[in-house]
Design a protein around this motif. Structure first.
Motif, PDB file in Angstrom:
ATOM      1  N   PRO A 166     -26.291  -3.960  21.918  1.00 21.41           N
ATOM      2  CA  PRO A 166     -27.335  -3.147  22.536  1.00 21.41           C
ATOM      3  C   PRO A 166     -28.621  -3.256  21.721  1.00 21.41           C
ATOM      4  N   SER A 167     -29.740  -3.304  22.407  1.00 19.21           N
ATOM      5  CA  SER A 167     -31.042  -3.506  21.761  1.00 19.21           C
ATOM      6  C   SER A 167     -31.825  -2.196  21.670  1.00 19.21           C
ATOM      7  N   TYR A 168     -32.375  -1.922  20.478  1.00 19.77           N
ATOM      8  CA  TYR A 168     -33.165  -0.725  20.219  1.00 19.77           C
ATOM      9  C   TYR A 168     -34.403  -1.101  19.425  1.00 19.77           C
ATOM     10  N   THR A 169     -35.439  -0.288  19.511  1.00 22.40           N
ATOM     11  CA  THR A 169     -36.567  -0.403  18.592  1.00 22.40           C
ATOM     12  C   THR A 169     -36.203   0.372  17.325  1.00 22.40           C
ATOM     13  N   LEU A 170     -36.983   0.225  16.267  1.00 20.61           N
ATOM     14  CA  LEU A 170     -36.740   0.989  15.045  1.00 20.61           C
ATOM     15  C   LEU A 170     -36.731   2.485  15.322  1.00 20.61           C
ATOM     16  N   LEU A 171     -37.690   2.931  16.133  1.00 23.66           N
ATOM     17  CA  LEU A 171     -37.798   4.348  16.471  1.00 23.66           C
ATOM     18  C   LEU A 171     -36.561   4.835  17.227  1.00 23.66           C
ATOM     19  N   GLU A 172     -36.105   4.043  18.193  1.00 19.40           N
ATOM     20  CA  GLU A 172     -34.916   4.428  18.966  1.00 19.40           C
ATOM     21  C   GLU A 172     -33.667   4.433  18.086  1.00 19.40           C
ATOM     22  N   ALA A 173     -33.536   3.441  17.209  1.00 14.69           N
ATOM     23  CA  ALA A 173     -32.369   3.369  16.330  1.00 14.69           C
ATOM     24  C   ALA A 173     -32.329   4.568  15.392  1.00 14.69           C
ATOM     25  N   ALA A 174     -33.478   4.964  14.878  1.00 18.59           N
ATOM     26  CA  ALA A 174     -33.549   6.110  13.976  1.00 18.59           C
ATOM     27  C   ALA A 174     -33.180   7.410  14.692  1.00 18.59           C
ATOM     28  N   ALA A 175     -33.330   7.435  16.007  1.00 19.56           N
ATOM     29  CA  ALA A 175     -33.051   8.649  16.782  1.00 19.56           C
ATOM     30  C   ALA A 175     -31.593   8.753  17.225  1.00 19.56           C
ATOM     31  N   ILE A 176     -30.765   7.749  16.942  1.00 18.88           N
ATOM     32  CA  ILE A 176     -29.352   7.825  17.312  1.00 18.88           C
ATOM     33  C   ILE A 176     -28.700   8.895  16.449  1.00 18.88           C
ATOM     34  N   SER A 177     -28.180   9.927  17.095  1.00 21.20           N
ATOM     35  CA  SER A 177     -27.562  11.009  16.329  1.00 21.20           C
ATOM     36  C   SER A 177     -26.093  10.689  16.069  1.00 21.20           C
ATOM     37  N   SER A 178     -25.683  10.813  14.835  1.00 15.92           N
ATOM     38  CA  SER A 178     -24.298  10.593  14.400  1.00 15.92           C
ATOM     39  C   SER A 178     -23.725   9.249  14.836  1.00 15.92           C
ATOM     40  N   ASN A 197     -23.700   1.532   8.125  1.00 13.72           N
ATOM     41  CA  ASN A 197     -22.730   1.558   7.021  1.00 13.72           C
ATOM     42  C   ASN A 197     -22.282   2.966   6.646  1.00 13.72           C
ATOM     43  N   GLY A 198     -22.640   3.943   7.449  1.00 13.67           N
ATOM     44  CA  GLY A 198     -22.309   5.334   7.166  1.00 13.67           C
ATOM     45  C   GLY A 198     -23.498   6.122   6.655  1.00 13.67           C
ATOM     46  N   ASN A 199     -24.529   5.392   6.207  1.00 13.49           N
ATOM     47  CA  ASN A 199     -25.753   6.032   5.721  1.00 13.49           C
ATOM     48  C   ASN A 199     -27.001   5.538   6.434  1.00 13.49           C
ATOM     49  N   SER A 200     -27.063   4.246   6.713  1.00 14.80           N
ATOM     50  CA  SER A 200     -28.236   3.676   7.379  1.00 14.80           C
ATOM     51  C   SER A 200     -27.862   2.364   8.064  1.00 14.80           C
ATOM     52  N   PHE A 201     -28.752   1.902   8.936  1.00 11.32           N
ATOM     53  CA  PHE A 201     -28.551   0.613   9.583  1.00 11.32           C
ATOM     54  C   PHE A 201     -28.976  -0.478   8.616  1.00 11.32           C
ATOM     55  N   ILE A 202     -28.099  -1.431   8.374  1.00  6.18           N
ATOM     56  CA  ILE A 202     -28.329  -2.520   7.439  1.00  6.18           C
ATOM     57  C   ILE A 202     -28.563  -3.816   8.198  1.00  6.18           C
ATOM     58  N   ASP A 203     -29.636  -4.510   7.838  1.00  7.93           N
ATOM     59  CA  ASP A 203     -29.947  -5.812   8.432  1.00  7.93           C
ATOM     60  C   ASP A 203     -28.940  -6.821   7.899  1.00  7.93           C
ATOM     61  N   VAL A 204     -28.223  -7.509   8.770  1.00  6.19           N
ATOM     62  CA  VAL A 204     -27.180  -8.438   8.318  1.00  6.19           C
ATOM     63  C   VAL A 204     -27.768  -9.675   7.654  1.00  6.19           C
ATOM     64  N   THR A 205     -29.024 -10.014   7.915  1.00  8.46           N
ATOM     65  CA  THR A 205     -29.607 -11.208   7.299  1.00  8.46           C
ATOM     66  C   THR A 205     -30.135 -10.951   5.898  1.00  8.46           C
ATOM     67  N   THR A 206     -30.554  -9.712   5.617  1.00  5.29           N
ATOM     68  CA  THR A 206     -31.130  -9.413   4.298  1.00  5.29           C
ATOM     69  C   THR A 206     -30.248  -8.510   3.454  1.00  5.29           C
ATOM     70  N   GLY A 207     -29.378  -7.732   4.098  1.00  7.90           N
ATOM     71  CA  GLY A 207     -28.528  -6.798   3.381  1.00  7.90           C
ATOM     72  C   GLY A 207     -29.244  -5.513   2.976  1.00  7.90           C
ATOM     73  N   ILE A 208     -30.472  -5.332   3.465  1.00  5.45           N
ATOM     74  CA  ILE A 208     -31.209  -4.117   3.135  1.00  5.45           C
ATOM     75  C   ILE A 208     -31.337  -3.224   4.368  1.00  5.45           C
ATOM     76  N   ALA A 209     -31.639  -1.962   4.128  1.00  7.63           N
ATOM     77  CA  ALA A 209     -31.769  -1.000   5.223  1.00  7.63           C
ATOM     78  C   ALA A 209     -32.920  -1.400   6.144  1.00  7.63           C
ATOM     79  N   ALA A 210     -32.638  -1.404   7.427  1.00  2.00           N
ATOM     80  CA  ALA A 210     -33.667  -1.728   8.423  1.00  2.00           C
ATOM     81  C   ALA A 210     -34.256  -0.460   9.016  1.00  2.00           C
ATOM     82  N   VAL A 211     -33.466   0.598   9.043  1.00  2.10           N
ATOM     83  CA  VAL A 211     -33.889   1.861   9.655  1.00  2.10           C
ATOM     84  C   VAL A 211     -33.681   2.966   8.649  1.00  2.10           C
TER      85      VAL A 211
END
Length: 70
Positions: free
Chosen positions: A19-31, A56-70
C-alpha cells in the motif's frame, strides 16, 4: 493429523504490491502492527524519491537505508 499444503497460484511472475502512503499519511497511521510494510511515495532515501518501509515497533524504517523514514 491431516497434512495441508498451499494450493494457491504459483507463478514466476507473481509480485507484491505494498500500500502506498505519503510521509504525512504514514505518520497518521494509528497503532501500526510491527512488521507492517508500506511504500512511502515521498520518502527520499538513497537519493531516490519513494521507498519501501517497514514498521519496527517504533517507526517506519526505509529498507534501502536502514534509517527512519517517518
Amino acid at each position: 493429523m491431516a497434512q495441508t499444503t498451499f494450493s494457491g497460484p504459483v507463478k514466476s511472475d507473481n509480485g507484491f504490491i505494498a500500500p502506498s502512503y505519503t510521509l504525512l499519511e504514514a505518520a497518521a497511521i494509528s497503532s501500526p502492527a510491527t512488521g507492517l510494510v508500506i511504500y512511502v511515495s515521498d520518502a527520499t532515501g538513497s537519493g531516490v524519491t519513494g521507498s519501501l518501509c517497514f514498521y519496527n515497533g517504533n517507526s517506519f524504517i526505509d529498507v534501502t537505508t536502514g534509517i527512519a523514514a517517518v
